[in-house]
Design a protein around this motif. Structure first.
Motif, PDB file in Angstrom:
ATOM      1  N   GLY A 243      -8.642  14.829  45.490  1.00 44.99           N
ATOM      2  CA  GLY A 243      -9.018  14.372  45.389  1.00 44.99           C
ATOM      3  C   GLY A 243      -7.574  13.036  44.485  1.00 44.99           C
ATOM      4  O   GLY A 243      -8.200  11.461  44.332  1.00 44.99           O
ATOM      5  N   THR A 244      -6.231  13.143  44.325  1.00 49.54           N
ATOM      6  CA  THR A 244      -5.939  12.465  44.080  1.00 49.54           C
ATOM      7  C   THR A 244      -4.933  11.360  45.387  1.00 49.54           C
ATOM      8  O   THR A 244      -5.216   9.895  45.693  1.00 49.54           O
ATOM      9  CB  THR A 244      -3.761  12.284  43.716  1.00 49.54           C
ATOM     10  N   ALA A 245      -5.111  11.918  46.514  1.00 52.07           N
ATOM     11  CA  ALA A 245      -5.356  10.968  47.612  1.00 52.07           C
ATOM     12  C   ALA A 245      -6.852  10.435  47.711  1.00 52.07           C
ATOM     13  O   ALA A 245      -6.618   8.813  48.568  1.00 52.07           O
ATOM     14  CB  ALA A 245      -5.234  12.876  49.002  1.00 52.07           C
ATOM     15  N   ALA A 246      -7.325  10.616  47.427  1.00 54.11           N
ATOM     16  CA  ALA A 246      -8.709   9.834  47.558  1.00 54.11           C
ATOM     17  C   ALA A 246      -8.683   8.493  46.839  1.00 54.11           C
ATOM     18  O   ALA A 246      -9.063   7.355  47.115  1.00 54.11           O
ATOM     19  CB  ALA A 246     -10.194  10.808  47.545  1.00 54.11           C
ATOM     20  N   ALA A 247      -8.253   8.502  45.474  1.00 58.00           N
ATOM     21  CA  ALA A 247      -8.091   8.026  44.833  1.00 58.00           C
ATOM     22  C   ALA A 247      -7.400   6.985  45.357  1.00 58.00           C
ATOM     23  O   ALA A 247      -7.810   5.810  45.231  1.00 58.00           O
ATOM     24  CB  ALA A 247      -7.279   8.518  43.323  1.00 58.00           C
ATOM     25  N   LEU A 248      -5.842   7.431  46.065  1.00 58.32           N
ATOM     26  CA  LEU A 248      -5.099   5.975  46.118  1.00 58.32           C
ATOM     27  C   LEU A 248      -5.662   6.013  47.910  1.00 58.32           C
ATOM     28  O   LEU A 248      -5.302   4.564  48.249  1.00 58.32           O
ATOM     29  CB  LEU A 248      -3.884   6.597  47.220  1.00 58.32           C
TER      30      LEU A 248
ATOM     31  N   SER B 129      -0.371  17.550  42.426  1.00 54.91           N
ATOM     32  CA  SER B 129      -1.245  15.677  42.889  1.00 54.91           C
ATOM     33  C   SER B 129      -0.162  14.856  43.641  1.00 54.91           C
ATOM     34  O   SER B 129       1.061  15.168  43.374  1.00 54.91           O
ATOM     35  CB  SER B 129      -0.958  15.099  41.729  1.00 54.91           C
ATOM     36  N   CYS B 130      -1.046  13.908  44.228  1.00 54.82           N
ATOM     37  CA  CYS B 130       0.159  12.566  44.913  1.00 54.82           C
ATOM     38  C   CYS B 130       0.070  11.762  44.949  1.00 54.82           C
ATOM     39  O   CYS B 130       0.699  10.553  45.692  1.00 54.82           O
ATOM     40  CB  CYS B 130       0.226  12.864  46.203  1.00 54.82           C
TER      41      CYS B 130
ATOM     42  N   GLY C 192       6.559   2.945  44.287  1.00 52.21           N
ATOM     43  CA  GLY C 192       7.072   1.132  45.423  1.00 52.21           C
ATOM     44  C   GLY C 192       7.160   2.223  46.502  1.00 52.21           C
ATOM     45  O   GLY C 192       7.494   1.194  47.765  1.00 52.21           O
ATOM     46  N   LYS C 193       6.537   3.104  46.823  1.00 49.44           N
ATOM     47  CA  LYS C 193       6.125   3.829  48.399  1.00 49.44           C
ATOM     48  C   LYS C 193       4.672   3.073  49.159  1.00 49.44           C
ATOM     49  O   LYS C 193       3.911   3.070  47.811  1.00 49.44           O
ATOM     50  CB  LYS C 193       6.362   5.106  48.144  1.00 49.44           C
ATOM     51  N   VAL C 194       4.253   3.234  50.296  1.00 46.89           N
ATOM     52  CA  VAL C 194       3.686   2.159  50.789  1.00 46.89           C
ATOM     53  C   VAL C 194       2.854   3.894  51.479  1.00 46.89           C
ATOM     54  O   VAL C 194       3.135   5.158  51.482  1.00 46.89           O
ATOM     55  CB  VAL C 194       3.445   1.690  52.252  1.00 46.89           C
ATOM     56  N   VAL C 195       1.631   4.508  50.729  1.00 47.34           N
ATOM     57  CA  VAL C 195       0.943   5.932  50.719  1.00 47.34           C
ATOM     58  C   VAL C 195      -0.637   5.660  51.648  1.00 47.34           C
ATOM     59  O   VAL C 195      -0.986   7.014  51.724  1.00 47.34           O
ATOM     60  CB  VAL C 195       0.864   6.169  49.112  1.00 47.34           C
ATOM     61  N   PHE C 196      -0.920   4.286  51.659  1.00 45.74           N
ATOM     62  CA  PHE C 196      -2.353   4.370  51.965  1.00 45.74           C
ATOM     63  C   PHE C 196      -1.967   2.757  53.112  1.00 45.74           C
ATOM     64  O   PHE C 196      -2.112   1.787  52.424  1.00 45.74           O
ATOM     65  CB  PHE C 196      -3.286   4.227  51.501  1.00 45.74           C
TER      66      PHE C 196
ATOM     67  N   GLU D  66       1.823  13.242  49.931  1.00 47.33           N
ATOM     68  CA  GLU D  66       2.308  15.073  50.632  1.00 47.33           C
ATOM     69  C   GLU D  66       2.414  15.000  48.686  1.00 47.33           C
ATOM     70  O   GLU D  66       2.278  14.182  48.352  1.00 47.33           O
ATOM     71  CB  GLU D  66       4.589  14.680  51.082  1.00 47.33           C
ATOM     72  N   PRO D  67       2.013  16.152  48.918  1.00 45.47           N
ATOM     73  CA  PRO D  67       1.843  16.946  47.831  1.00 45.47           C
ATOM     74  C   PRO D  67       2.940  17.158  47.362  1.00 45.47           C
ATOM     75  O   PRO D  67       3.770  17.323  47.315  1.00 45.47           O
ATOM     76  CB  PRO D  67       0.883  18.780  48.182  1.00 45.47           C
TER      77      PRO D  67
END
Ligand code: URP
Ligand code: ZN
Ligand code: ZN
Length: 484
Positions: A78-83, A116-117, A434-438, A446-447
């Protein structure tokens, strides 16, 4: 870890300006034109793009145990989809069963959310009342960074809070500097109408909106606003979907009452006709509460957003797959309530809000992050691009085109209520801590990298309310000693 976002236009709720954004160790360090970066810093080119505060979704339900099943989206997916959609923080809900200690439920949800990520926080629901609830509310605020408590006026026989519970909980929340939030639907009426419709043989999803008409929401909204007004407590109404509740909020705000309102992207775009679809699966996939409304309600919601009557947008992201929805095949009241949206909120609101001239880009930021951060007291850590804030940032390309589809979504559910919708505007990069996650459609997550966000009590409006109440104490008449 350092990152420089170059050549973009920063858009905050109050203004837009050309600036680079330099981040270090998860924080924004500088926002100025022409910034340089130390050797080794990652560079993100934002030419032609807008640089926005990461979205905050104040209403999600990851892996919620509800109506005899568990929501299919967990805290990692869910948090990955949010990002992937430009949302860098969610506020989810701890919902204790009646009789369950609040602290026990809170720690259970904290354990679930560890994977959560993206950053997350929790409202805690008040589903019953006794001395332990009073005590635990204090502990949650003082020791665990909870500053909002949720009350469901619907879901009779499960998690519904009656007027007695509201009347105990609201003043307790006020004294602690925490904000009561409310799902406003008259649970007694819903229960009565569901039984009536079932008796008439209406067992399909079309029974859902008929058992929860707009007035059922409006009555509860009006009543709870009056209760909060009488008790002198600010209040936040979640997922307003109807003209009646928007009008109740507008009336109260005009009279100076501190009432805040949220609306869901789904309610802005989808209408009641979905429940009359001949295809049971499609109709059932839209079952959520409050239900989707006839068309005029959507325009009223847009007007309330642009007119400042509603301050926040959310999704109530609560996913159930087709086999879970099928639990209500013989009885619409048993279809698990909930729809998805956390991945699509930002793009859908941009496309139908900003691209259609209903909202400015600054309104968009206010409605997707800044107002939420202020109301739930994490501003300016979140909700603004400025030095010292968290480096939760979205590089937004207003030209990016996408067709929404369940097939390509990151959300862990087999349906998308916006299926086939073409939207212009979306995240090219999402930056969390501060990190590019998408980046360019690809998640790099990462979880366990998301952090629990403590939210301090006493947002400025809570203090002001207490001050206001202190200036209007109960009146006493001193009549001396009685002479008999
Ligand atoms: O249908 C919904 N909204 N499901 C989640 C629970 C709630 O009422 O927020
Ligand atoms: Zn609700
Ligand atoms: Zn909800």
């Amino acid at each position: 870890m350092s990152l420089l976002i170059r050549n973009g236009t920063v858009v905050n709720a109050d203004r837009s300006f050309a600036a680079d954004v330099y981040c270090e160790a998860g924080k924004i360090v500088a926002v100025e034109p022409g910034l340089g970066a130390p050797q080794g810093a990652e560079i993100v080119d934002a030419s032609g793009c807008l640089v926005l505060p990461g979205g905050i979704d104040p209403h999600t339900h990851m892996q919620l145990p509800f109506m005899g099943t568990v929501a299919s989206e967990d805290f990692f997916s869910g948090t990955a989809a949010a990002l992937a959609g430009g949302t860098t923080m969610i506020i989810d809900f701890v919902i204790p069963n009646p009789g369950e200690r609040l602290l026990d439920a809170y720690h259970k949800w904290r354990a679930w959310a560890e994977k959560s990520c993206a950053d997350y926080s929790f409202h805690v629901a008040i589903t019953w009342w006794d001395e332990s609830v009073y005590e635990d509310m204090g502990t949650l605020v003082r020791d665990w960074g909870v500053n909002s408590f949720k009350h469901f006026m619907a879901y009779k026989g499960a998690i519904m809070a009656d007027d007695g519970v509201l009347t105990q909980s609201f003043p307790r929340a006020l004294a602690l500097g925490a904000l009561p939030t409310v799902h406003a639907e008259n649970g007694e009426l819903v229960d009565y109408l569901q039984k009536l419709l079932l008796k008439k043989g209406i067992i399909g999803p079309e029974g859902h909106p008929q058992s929860r008409p707009p007035k059922v929401e409006g009555e509860a909204a009006q009543r709870v606003i009056q209760i909060a007004g009488i008790l002198g407590v600010p209040i936040y109404l979640v997922h307003n979907s109807a003209i009646e509740s928007v009008d109740a909020i507008a009336r109260a705000r005009r009279q100076g009452q501190r009432v805040f309102g949220e609306c869901l992207t789904q309610h802005l775009l989808i209408d009641e006709s979905v429940y009359y679809d001949k295809d049971w699966k499609r109709a059932a996939a839209h079952v959520m509460s409050p239900p989707f409304r006839p068309r005029p309600h959507q325009e009223a919601l847009w007007e309330a957003l642009s007119g400042g009557i509603l301050q926040t947008t959310a999704t109530d992201h609560c996913c159930f797959c087709g086999d879970q929805k099928a639990m209500g095949q013989e009885n619409f009241a048993r279809i698990p309530n909930g729809t998805a949206g956390v991945e699509d909120r930002m793009a859908v609101l941009w496309h139908h809000g900003v691209n259609m001239g209903r909202l400015t880009a600054n309104d968009f930021v206010a409605l997707t992050s800044s107002n939420t951060a202020r109301i739930f007291n994490v501003y300016p850590r979140k909700g603004v691009i400025q030095a010292d804030g968290d480096a939760d940032i979205v590089v937004w390309d207003p030209q990016l085109r996408r067709t929404i589809a369940a097939e390509t979504q990151h959300q862990q559910v087999d349906f998308n209520v916006f299926e086939g919708m073409e939207v212009s505007g979306g995240p090219v990069y999402t930056i969390s801590q501060g990190k590019v996650v998408f980046a360019h459609g690809r998640l790099q997550v990462e979880p366990g990298t998301g952090r629990y966000v403590s939210r301090p009590a006493f947002a400025p409006f809570m203090r002001a309310q207490q001050q206001h109440n202190d200036r209007h104490p109960a009146r006493v008449v001193n009549r001396g000693r009685p002479d008999h």
